[in-house]
Design a protein around this motif. Sequence first.
Motif, PDB file in Angstrom:
ATOM      1  N   LYS A  99       0.841  -1.191   0.000  1.00 16.91           N
ATOM      2  CA  LYS A  99       0.000   0.000   0.000  1.00 16.91           C
ATOM      3  C   LYS A  99       0.878   1.244   0.000  1.00 16.91           C
ATOM      4  N   GLU A 127      -2.004  -1.128  -3.963  1.00 15.57           N
ATOM      5  CA  GLU A 127      -3.175  -0.305  -3.656  1.00 15.57           C
ATOM      6  C   GLU A 127      -2.711   1.075  -3.200  1.00 15.57           C
ATOM      7  N   THR A 130      -3.945   4.172  -1.388  1.00 11.17           N
ATOM      8  CA  THR A 130      -5.046   4.658  -0.552  1.00 11.17           C
ATOM      9  C   THR A 130      -4.552   5.821   0.284  1.00 11.17           C
ATOM     10  N   SER A 160      -3.194  -3.078 -10.265  1.00 18.67           N
ATOM     11  CA  SER A 160      -3.065  -2.093  -9.194  1.00 18.67           C
ATOM     12  C   SER A 160      -4.282  -1.178  -9.147  1.00 18.67           C
ATOM     13  N   SER A 161      -4.500  -0.576  -7.988  1.00 17.49           N
ATOM     14  CA  SER A 161      -5.621   0.326  -7.786  1.00 17.49           C
ATOM     15  C   SER A 161      -5.087   1.701  -7.431  1.00 17.49           C
ATOM     16  N   LEU A 162      -5.323   2.689  -8.316  1.00 15.72           N
ATOM     17  CA  LEU A 162      -4.858   4.051  -8.068  1.00 15.72           C
ATOM     18  C   LEU A 162      -5.706   5.027  -8.857  1.00 15.72           C
ATOM     19  N   LYS A 173      -8.729   7.522 -14.066  1.00 14.56           N
ATOM     20  CA  LYS A 173      -9.455   6.872 -12.979  1.00 14.56           C
ATOM     21  C   LYS A 173     -10.476   5.873 -13.510  1.00 14.56           C
ATOM     22  N   GLY A 174     -10.485   4.704 -12.889  1.00 17.97           N
ATOM     23  CA  GLY A 174     -11.461   3.684 -13.243  1.00 17.97           C
ATOM     24  C   GLY A 174     -11.052   2.786 -14.384  1.00 17.97           C
ATOM     25  N   THR A 227      -9.075  -0.093 -16.416  1.00 16.87           N
ATOM     26  CA  THR A 227      -8.510  -1.387 -16.075  1.00 16.87           C
ATOM     27  C   THR A 227      -7.509  -1.766 -17.151  1.00 16.87           C
ATOM     28  N   ASN A 251     -12.632   4.443 -17.123  1.00 17.45           N
ATOM     29  CA  ASN A 251     -13.421   3.214 -17.219  1.00 17.45           C
ATOM     30  C   ASN A 251     -13.149   2.418 -18.491  1.00 17.45           C
TER      31      ASN A 251
END
Length: 244
Positions: free
Chosen positions: A95, A120, A122, A160-162, A184-185, A187, A202
């Motif tokens: 993280k 991640e 956050t 990864s998520s960012l 953002k969004g 993949t 997206n």
Amino acid sequence: NKGRIKKYVYGGGAYAYTTGTTNVTINGGDFVYYNTDNTVDMSIAPALVFGGGESANVGSSLVYIENGATLYSVYGGSNFQGTTNKTKVYANAGKILCNAYGGGSEAPVNNSNIYLLGTEFTYKVDSSVTDAYFKNTCGNAFGGGASANVENSLIALNGSSLANVYGGSDQNGEVGTSNVVIKKGATVNYSIIDENVEIGENAIVGSKKGDGVKIAVIGRGVKVYDGAVVENGANIEEDVRKEK
């Protein structure tokens, strides 16, 4: 391994030149301070990780973030001064609460590389923190530095998520080659993405790596619009729009 650093971690020296490769491995542990409600206590400055030095030249740097390590921000290069020839930042299933930089904070880098593998991003702060910088500018990966020049940058994502990915630097600094932006969004799965590519909100690129899945390739300067889909195995040389 599972320790706590109060301020900075440097792969290089304070002012001394490092000719070879520096290695920094963060193998588990929390390098930030939490309140009882699991928000970050910003009254205690969080630790920063630098592959380079404080104000020193470095031949090349390697930074590994592994096994669920939690830290605030990571830089492939040095802090204030000193050029790093080549940086590599590997963030594997950890993280990062604010940002990841292939370059330095204010120090230049010739070639930067960031590999985000299941990382991640956050950021939670307690309600007393009102500074817009902390609330609005975290959750990003930069091929460049915070305020630093980078000749060439590469960012590779896998699960990864960012919020956003930028091939260039954050506040100031020139980057010669790159400027990859993944919004953002989006993949992005098993794929190769050339320079000056924009992945819209997206959008979906490729499929998760597995049996029978072929790598998707997006060529230089291509724009994948919001909501568009690039199938696995595709070789894209022109802009891709969302199907109606």
